[in-house]
Scaffold this active site. Structure first.
Site, PDB file in Angstrom:
ATOM      1  N   ASP A 145      48.522  47.285  46.457  1.00 32.24           N
ATOM      2  CA  ASP A 145      47.301  48.062  46.328  1.00 32.24           C
ATOM      3  C   ASP A 145      47.490  49.356  47.120  1.00 32.24           C
ATOM      4  OD1 ASP A 145      44.745  48.974  46.030  1.00 32.24           O
ATOM      5  OD2 ASP A 145      43.775  47.360  47.135  1.00 32.24           O
ATOM      6  N   GLY A 194      36.866  48.918  40.887  1.00 32.78           N
ATOM      7  CA  GLY A 194      35.450  49.149  41.098  1.00 32.78           C
ATOM      8  C   GLY A 194      34.534  48.083  40.549  1.00 32.78           C
ATOM      9  N   ASP A 247      44.056  39.389  40.622  1.00 25.90           N
ATOM     10  CA  ASP A 247      44.302  38.998  42.006  1.00 25.90           C
ATOM     11  C   ASP A 247      42.962  38.773  42.676  1.00 25.90           C
ATOM     12  OD1 ASP A 247      43.770  41.253  44.405  1.00 25.90           O
ATOM     13  OD2 ASP A 247      43.710  42.032  42.372  1.00 25.90           O
TER      14      ASP A 247
END
EC number: 2.4.2.29
Length: 376
Positions: A92, A221, A271
């Protein structure tokens, strides 16, 4: 990196594919255990590989940047060498951590200034800097730097944030394409669709991201507090726009039901910290439903946690024994629970893949959504 689409369920948008990376193949749909600081909490790499059969794990740019730091990672030869994981890794960008540090960060066009949660020191994450950091970490798949907006979110703020995220993406792409991997293999950059829960913004973002032509795409988001129905609506909207021949990664999702419903909408990669975080509190996901193993009702239950799953954690230890470990606050309890929950999540996506290939995913999914979310 290449992606081959191998099967499509006739009644839904669920897909089965194969993603080839420098560190091996990934069969999709796939769940990726979260190893924030280079380790999946309470689970060894050997257990992940041999018992749980994880195909890919996550690392986090923000946490790895702070500890152990880039000098250590570069000297080690990247995260694969540092932690001994020889299969694919995704990192990430740190955007979500920046989102969660709302009290100690400032977002500007340049990037995000934030204070370390460890020692209060000040740092700047820019799109270019995040690309450079992820080059040092050496993950097979790296994420573009974005802003993850909160929910609920005002439309004007979401629109401004989205435009900045798109400008940041262009800077990420420019930096990524002008540099090389540091360890002799190729990395892939995934852009991230944003836009909160506003249809027009999601469409705008998905179209912009699709036009970049990268090797895969992510949806961010979501799973930030919005109702599940809104998540599914936004996911379906975006998946209908993103290229069909590229993998789609829905970030940070979620419950077993969330995963199954989003597979049906065309998502390939997932994930979430839920299986390991909840495991440490005694919540176990099983093929029959959800159990709190600390409850007294399991004190004399000498059956395996879940005999249907296979894998040592699920079939070797009894419910009564695992409850005993939690009651005694023995660290083995959370270790077994974490390994079991990850075994279940990997079983769930593997079974979904089998059903997609067989053309029977839709009825199986409807049955499983109810079954795996039942409280035992």
């Amino acid at each position: 990196m290449t992606f081959d689409l191998l099967a499509q369920d006739p009644a839904t948008k669920a897909r089965a594919g194969c993603l080839e990376t420098a560190h091996g193949a990934i069969e999709t749909p796939i769940f990726m255990p979260v190893g924030t600081a280079g380790t999946v909490k309470a689970v060894s790499q050997q257990t992940l590989k041999e018992d749980i059969q994880a195909q890919i794990i996550l690392g986090n740019t923000y946490h790895l940047y702070l500890r152990p730091g880039l000098d250590v990672l570069r000297a080690a030869g990247g995260l694969h060498q540092f932690n001994g994981w020889d299969r694919p890794i995704l990192t990430d960008s740190g955007g979500y951590q920046v989102y969660s540090l709302s009290n100690t960060r400032k977002i500007k066009e340049e990037g995000v200034k934030f204070r370390s949660h460890i020692d209060g020191s000040q740092h700047l994450f820019s799109p270019e800097g995040v690309m450079d950091i992820q080059r040092v970490i050496g993950a097979d798949i790296i994420m573009a730097f974005d802003e993850c907006t909160p929910w609920p979110c005002e439309y004007d703020y979401a629109a401004r944030s989205l435009d900045m995220t798109h400008r940041w993406l262009q800077r990420c792409i420019q930096r990524f394409d002008s540099t090389e991997g540091l360890y002799g293999y190729q990395q892939a950059l995934f852009p991230i669709v944003q836009g909160s829960t506003f249809k027009d913004l999601r469409i705008k973002s998905a179209e912009f991201i699709a036009a970049q032509g990268r090797e895969g795409n992510a949806i961010g988001g979501l799973s930030v507090g919005e109702p599940a129905e809104l998540m599914y609506e936004m996911t379906e909207l975006v998946c209908d726009i993103l290229p069909k021949d590229k993998p789609r990664y829905l970030m940070g999702v979620g419950t077993p039901a969330n995963i199954l419903e989003n597979i049906a909408l065309g998502v390939d990669m997932f994930d979430c910290v839920m299986p390991t975080r909840n495991a440490r509190n005694g919540m176990l996901f099983t093929t029959q439903g959800i159990m709190n193993v600390t409850n007294k009702k399991w004190a004399n239950d000498f059956t395996p946690i879940d005999a249907e799953l296979g894998g040592p954690a699920s079939t070797f230890y009894t419910r009564a024994y695992v409850r005993h470990l939690f009651q005694c606050q023995e660290m083995l309890g959370p270790q077994i629970a974490s390994a079991h929950n990850l075994t279940f999540y990997l079983w769930l996506v593997k079974e979904a893949r089998k059903q997609i290939v067989a053309g029977t995913f839709a009825p199986w999914k409807e049955r499983m959504v109810k079954q795996v979310m039942t409280r035992l």
